[in-house]
Design an enzyme around this catalytic site. Structure first.
Site, PDB file in Angstrom:
ATOM      1  N   ASP A 173       0.102  -1.621   7.489  1.00 48.90           N
ATOM      2  CA  ASP A 173       1.011  -1.038   8.472  1.00 48.90           C
ATOM      3  C   ASP A 173       0.661  -1.321   9.931  1.00 48.90           C
ATOM      4  O   ASP A 173       1.454  -1.029  10.834  1.00 48.90           O
ATOM      5  CB  ASP A 173       1.132   0.485   8.257  1.00 48.90           C
ATOM      6  CG  ASP A 173      -0.221   1.212   8.286  1.00 48.90           C
ATOM      7  OD1 ASP A 173      -1.133   0.777   9.016  1.00 48.90           O
ATOM      8  OD2 ASP A 173      -0.356   2.233   7.571  1.00 48.90           O
TER       9      ASP A 173
ATOM     10  N   HIS B 243      -5.233  -6.649   2.517  1.00 49.72           N
ATOM     11  CA  HIS B 243      -3.971  -6.831   1.794  1.00 49.72           C
ATOM     12  C   HIS B 243      -2.877  -7.357   2.704  1.00 49.72           C
ATOM     13  O   HIS B 243      -1.694  -7.221   2.404  1.00 49.72           O
ATOM     14  CB  HIS B 243      -3.549  -5.525   1.131  1.00 49.72           C
ATOM     15  CG  HIS B 243      -4.489  -5.102   0.026  1.00 49.72           C
ATOM     16  ND1 HIS B 243      -4.487  -3.866  -0.551  1.00 49.72           N
ATOM     17  CD2 HIS B 243      -5.473  -5.787  -0.606  1.00 49.72           C
ATOM     18  CE1 HIS B 243      -5.426  -3.795  -1.490  1.00 49.72           C
ATOM     19  NE2 HIS B 243      -6.043  -4.947  -1.525  1.00 49.72           N
TER      20      HIS B 243
HETATM   21  P1  NAD Z   1      -3.575   5.102  -2.840  1.00 49.59           P
HETATM   22  O1  NAD Z   1      -2.170   5.581  -2.692  1.00 49.59           O
HETATM   23  O2  NAD Z   1      -4.005   4.617  -4.178  1.00 49.59           O
HETATM   24  O3  NAD Z   1      -4.570   6.282  -2.447  1.00 49.59           O
HETATM   25  C1  NAD Z   1      -4.399   7.050  -1.300  1.00 49.59           C
HETATM   26  C2  NAD Z   1      -5.415   8.177  -1.360  1.00 49.59           C
HETATM   27  O4  NAD Z   1      -5.357   8.882  -0.136  1.00 49.59           O
HETATM   28  C3  NAD Z   1      -5.172   9.174  -2.491  1.00 49.59           C
HETATM   29  O5  NAD Z   1      -6.373   9.332  -3.215  1.00 49.59           O
HETATM   30  C4  NAD Z   1      -4.778  10.461  -1.758  1.00 49.59           C
HETATM   31  O6  NAD Z   1      -5.297  11.615  -2.417  1.00 49.59           O
HETATM   32  C5  NAD Z   1      -5.409  10.278  -0.413  1.00 49.59           C
HETATM   33  N1  NAD Z   1      -4.715  10.913   0.695  1.00 49.59           N
HETATM   34  C6  NAD Z   1      -3.380  10.961   0.943  1.00 49.59           C
HETATM   35  N2  NAD Z   1      -3.131  11.549   2.113  1.00 49.59           N
HETATM   36  C7  NAD Z   1      -4.345  11.907   2.622  1.00 49.59           C
HETATM   37  C8  NAD Z   1      -4.743  12.547   3.818  1.00 49.59           C
HETATM   38  N3  NAD Z   1      -3.860  12.967   4.739  1.00 49.59           N
HETATM   39  N4  NAD Z   1      -6.078  12.725   4.031  1.00 49.59           N
HETATM   40  C9  NAD Z   1      -6.992  12.328   3.120  1.00 49.59           C
HETATM   41  N5  NAD Z   1      -6.657  11.703   1.967  1.00 49.59           N
HETATM   42  C10 NAD Z   1      -5.352  11.498   1.731  1.00 49.59           C
HETATM   43  O7  NAD Z   1      -3.816   4.019  -1.719  1.00 49.59           O
HETATM   44  P2  NAD Z   1      -4.954   2.899  -1.584  1.00 49.59           P
HETATM   45  O8  NAD Z   1      -6.240   3.368  -2.140  1.00 49.59           O
HETATM   46  O9  NAD Z   1      -4.866   2.401  -0.191  1.00 49.59           O
HETATM   47  O10 NAD Z   1      -4.502   1.707  -2.558  1.00 49.59           O
HETATM   48  C11 NAD Z   1      -3.205   1.388  -2.867  1.00 49.59           C
HETATM   49  C12 NAD Z   1      -2.547   0.225  -2.149  1.00 49.59           C
HETATM   50  O11 NAD Z   1      -1.543   0.807  -1.384  1.00 49.59           O
HETATM   51  C13 NAD Z   1      -3.301  -0.595  -1.171  1.00 49.59           C
HETATM   52  O12 NAD Z   1      -3.337  -1.870  -1.656  1.00 49.59           O
HETATM   53  C14 NAD Z   1      -2.418  -0.614   0.109  1.00 49.59           C
HETATM   54  O13 NAD Z   1      -2.211  -1.946   0.503  1.00 49.59           O
HETATM   55  C15 NAD Z   1      -1.118  -0.062  -0.343  1.00 49.59           C
HETATM   56  N6  NAD Z   1      -0.348   0.799   0.542  1.00 49.59           N
HETATM   57  C16 NAD Z   1      -0.467   0.746   1.905  1.00 49.59           C
HETATM   58  C17 NAD Z   1       0.258   1.598   2.703  1.00 49.59           C
HETATM   59  C18 NAD Z   1       0.114   1.490   4.196  1.00 49.59           C
HETATM   60  O14 NAD Z   1      -0.135   0.403   4.713  1.00 49.59           O
HETATM   61  N7  NAD Z   1       0.217   2.596   4.917  1.00 49.59           N
HETATM   62  C19 NAD Z   1       1.102   2.552   2.128  1.00 49.59           C
HETATM   63  C20 NAD Z   1       1.217   2.590   0.720  1.00 49.59           C
HETATM   64  C21 NAD Z   1       0.497   1.705  -0.057  1.00 49.59           C
END
Ligand code: NAD
Length: 261
Positions: free
Chosen positions: A107, A124
């Protein structure tokens, strides 16, 4: 949140010293900015099954679906702003405490919080750029979104007619080798790897924090739910990332809240 939690995190960052902390982030660092993560209720995966690299390449209908989703998901990214967690990390970088950020996120919010590109390793890729898979021509995402909105369901490369794809890494696609090499170096040298907002289930990225442990450094985890590294971490905090990092930055006396315009 008990004030001692933020104080304990601040103490670990302080103890790691100048350039001693590397921050490893996932989608959870951006949920407080309004970008849903993958696995929490309401996350992307509860709405869309992922499109793997092989399907994207083999099937024009999959590419059309991918661009159609992108109108929604990239719109959410553009509308989002950095939250206190991104700003605390940027302040620690400006104060010389953080050597770099290794992120799974696409992002660009770490950069928008004030980190320069060179301090952010995007494992990524980035949603903000689009590349031709044949000739390598690069486009900014808004220009491609505009072509889709003007009726090109699957916009081809304007240079060679090849397949365009956002520079994000899909399942089944290798990670950018340069990014992996830089991330590995940063994590091996880190005295503290601070993991923020990652479920640590997407490999190979999720395996990288172990490099810090193997080299004698320590881990801290700020994540809303359990991770497989919790048992090996010096500190595990379940509080919202924005709240706990902001409080830790205050406890550390992180100065700067200056952000670029
Ligand atoms: P994930 O969704 O697997 O895990 C996110 C983790 O963050 C979860 O364990 C959740 O409990 C925790 N979480 C959520 N909100 C939180 C907060 N406010 N404070 C603390 N913890 C919080 O995501 P990941 O591990 O990054 O892996 C999944 C893939 O998702 C990655 O490859 C990434 O590229 C992609 N992704 C990226 C975005 C982005 O760029 N913002 C959004 C969605 C997915």
């Amino acid at each position: 949140m008990p004030p001692t939690d933020a104080a304990r995190l601040a103490a670990l960052v302080r103890a790691a010293g100048a350039g001693g902390t590397v921050v490893f982030t996932g989608a959870g660092v951006s949920t407080e900015s309004g970008i849903p993560d993958f696995r929490s209720p309401g996350g992307f995966w509860t709405r869309y099954a992922p499109i793997g690299y092989r399907d994207f390449m083999a099937d024009a209908a999959m590419r059309e679906e991918s661009w159609r989703r992108g109108l929604h998901t990239y719109g959410a990214i553009v509308a989002a702003a950095p939250n206190p967690a991104h700003r605390a990390i940027a302040a620690w970088w400006r104060d010389g405490l953080v050597a770099g950020v290794v992120t799974q996120n696409i992002d660009g919010l770490h950069q928008r919080a004030g980190l320069p590109d060179m301090a952010v390793v995007e494992l990524h890729g980035s949603a903000h750029r689009v590349q031709c898979l044949a000739c390598g021509a690069l486009y900014d995402r808004p220009s491609v979104q505009a072509r889709i909105l003007n009726g090109e369901a699957v916009p081809p490369c304007l240079v060679c007619g090849g397949i365009l794809k956002a520079t994000t890494i899909s399942f089944g696609q290798p990670l950018p080798p340069d990014a992996v090499t830089i991330a590995e170096g940063l994590l091996r040298r880190a005295r503290l790897c601070l993991i923020v907002g990652s479920s640590l289930v997407v490999y190979p990225a999720a395996g990288l924090p172990r490099l810090t442990l193997a080299a004698g450094g320590s881990l801290a985890v700020v994540n809303a739910t359990e991770t497989h590294l919790d048992g090996l971490a010096a500190l595990v905090l379940r509080e919202p990332a924005g709240q706990v990092l902001d409080a830790a930055a205050r406890a550390l006396g992180a100065t700067s809240d200056e952000r670029p315009p």
